[in-house]
Design a protein around this motif. Sequence first.
Motif, PDB file in Angstrom:
ATOM      1  N   PHE A  27       0.827  -1.210   0.000  1.00 52.13           N
ATOM      2  CA  PHE A  27       0.000   0.000   0.000  1.00 52.13           C
ATOM      3  C   PHE A  27       0.861   1.260   0.000  1.00 52.13           C
ATOM      4  O   PHE A  27       0.576   2.217  -0.726  1.00 52.13           O
ATOM      5  N   VAL A  28       1.941   1.244   0.777  1.00 49.32           N
ATOM      6  CA  VAL A  28       2.848   2.393   0.855  1.00 49.32           C
ATOM      7  C   VAL A  28       3.557   2.626  -0.489  1.00 49.32           C
ATOM      8  O   VAL A  28       3.872   3.762  -0.849  1.00 49.32           O
ATOM      9  N   LEU A  29       3.773   1.563  -1.252  1.00 52.66           N
ATOM     10  CA  LEU A  29       4.489   1.674  -2.527  1.00 52.66           C
ATOM     11  C   LEU A  29       3.581   1.995  -3.715  1.00 52.66           C
ATOM     12  O   LEU A  29       4.083   2.242  -4.812  1.00 52.66           O
ATOM     13  N   PRO A  33       8.028   4.653  -6.174  1.00 52.64           N
ATOM     14  CA  PRO A  33       9.200   4.087  -5.492  1.00 52.64           C
ATOM     15  C   PRO A  33       9.529   4.820  -4.194  1.00 52.64           C
ATOM     16  O   PRO A  33       9.314   6.026  -4.077  1.00 52.64           O
ATOM     17  N   ARG A  34      10.047   4.053  -3.253  1.00 55.04           N
ATOM     18  CA  ARG A  34      10.490   4.614  -1.974  1.00 55.04           C
ATOM     19  C   ARG A  34      11.767   3.913  -1.539  1.00 55.04           C
ATOM     20  O   ARG A  34      11.994   2.760  -1.869  1.00 55.04           O
ATOM     21  N   ARG A  35      12.533   4.640  -0.756  1.00 51.82           N
ATOM     22  CA  ARG A  35      13.736   4.068  -0.165  1.00 51.82           C
ATOM     23  C   ARG A  35      13.355   3.356   1.130  1.00 51.82           C
ATOM     24  O   ARG A  35      12.275   3.558   1.692  1.00 51.82           O
ATOM     25  N   ILE A  39       9.988   3.851   3.658  1.00 51.70           N
ATOM     26  CA  ILE A  39       8.998   2.814   3.948  1.00 51.70           C
ATOM     27  C   ILE A  39       8.908   2.612   5.455  1.00 51.70           C
ATOM     28  O   ILE A  39       7.819   2.561   6.026  1.00 51.70           O
ATOM     29  N   GLU A  40      10.067   2.522   6.092  1.00 51.10           N
ATOM     30  CA  GLU A  40      10.128   2.298   7.538  1.00 51.10           C
ATOM     31  C   GLU A  40       9.427   3.422   8.301  1.00 51.10           C
ATOM     32  O   GLU A  40       8.690   3.171   9.260  1.00 51.10           O
ATOM     33  N   SER A  41       9.605   4.670   7.861  1.00 52.93           N
ATOM     34  CA  SER A  41       8.985   5.791   8.570  1.00 52.93           C
ATOM     35  C   SER A  41       7.468   5.854   8.345  1.00 52.93           C
ATOM     36  O   SER A  41       6.752   6.418   9.164  1.00 52.93           O
ATOM     37  N   CYS A  42       6.980   5.278   7.256  1.00 54.89           N
ATOM     38  CA  CYS A  42       5.536   5.248   7.002  1.00 54.89           C
ATOM     39  C   CYS A  42       4.821   4.234   7.886  1.00 54.89           C
ATOM     40  O   CYS A  42       3.617   4.358   8.114  1.00 54.89           O
ATOM     41  N   LEU A  43       5.540   3.236   8.351  1.00 51.87           N
ATOM     42  CA  LEU A  43       4.923   2.137   9.099  1.00 51.87           C
ATOM     43  C   LEU A  43       5.491   2.096  10.513  1.00 51.87           C
ATOM     44  O   LEU A  43       6.574   1.576  10.748  1.00 51.87           O
TER      45      LEU A  43
END
Length: 108
Positions: A27-29, A33-35, A39-43
């Motif tokens: 869902f975050v992607l 694209p993300r580094r 991704i870690e900071s979104c979750l």
Amino acid sequence: MNDFDMCPRFEKAVDLLSKRWVALIAFVLIPGPRRFGEIESCLSNLSGKVLSDRLKEMENEGIIERKVYPEMPVRIEYSLTDKGHALAPILGEISNWSSDWIELGVKI
């Protein structure tokens, strides 16, 4: 008497998507694209080790791709493949359903 047979592909899909964090990472992607750190900071509450493990699993399943840019320092981005983007409508419907039916603070 059992008159219902579970489709093995459906069962595998549900097993994969029900692993902790997999659907949320996808869902975050969806937007692009993300580094790793993004991704870690979104979750919240997701450890780096678990994120790394899930990204590898998702890459092995062909849901995401990992692209390494030969820069200094090295930049690595994760993005959805076509297979991963095919999850967007499903995850969007889960998002809609949760908006309609899930109250924050209520445990299921």
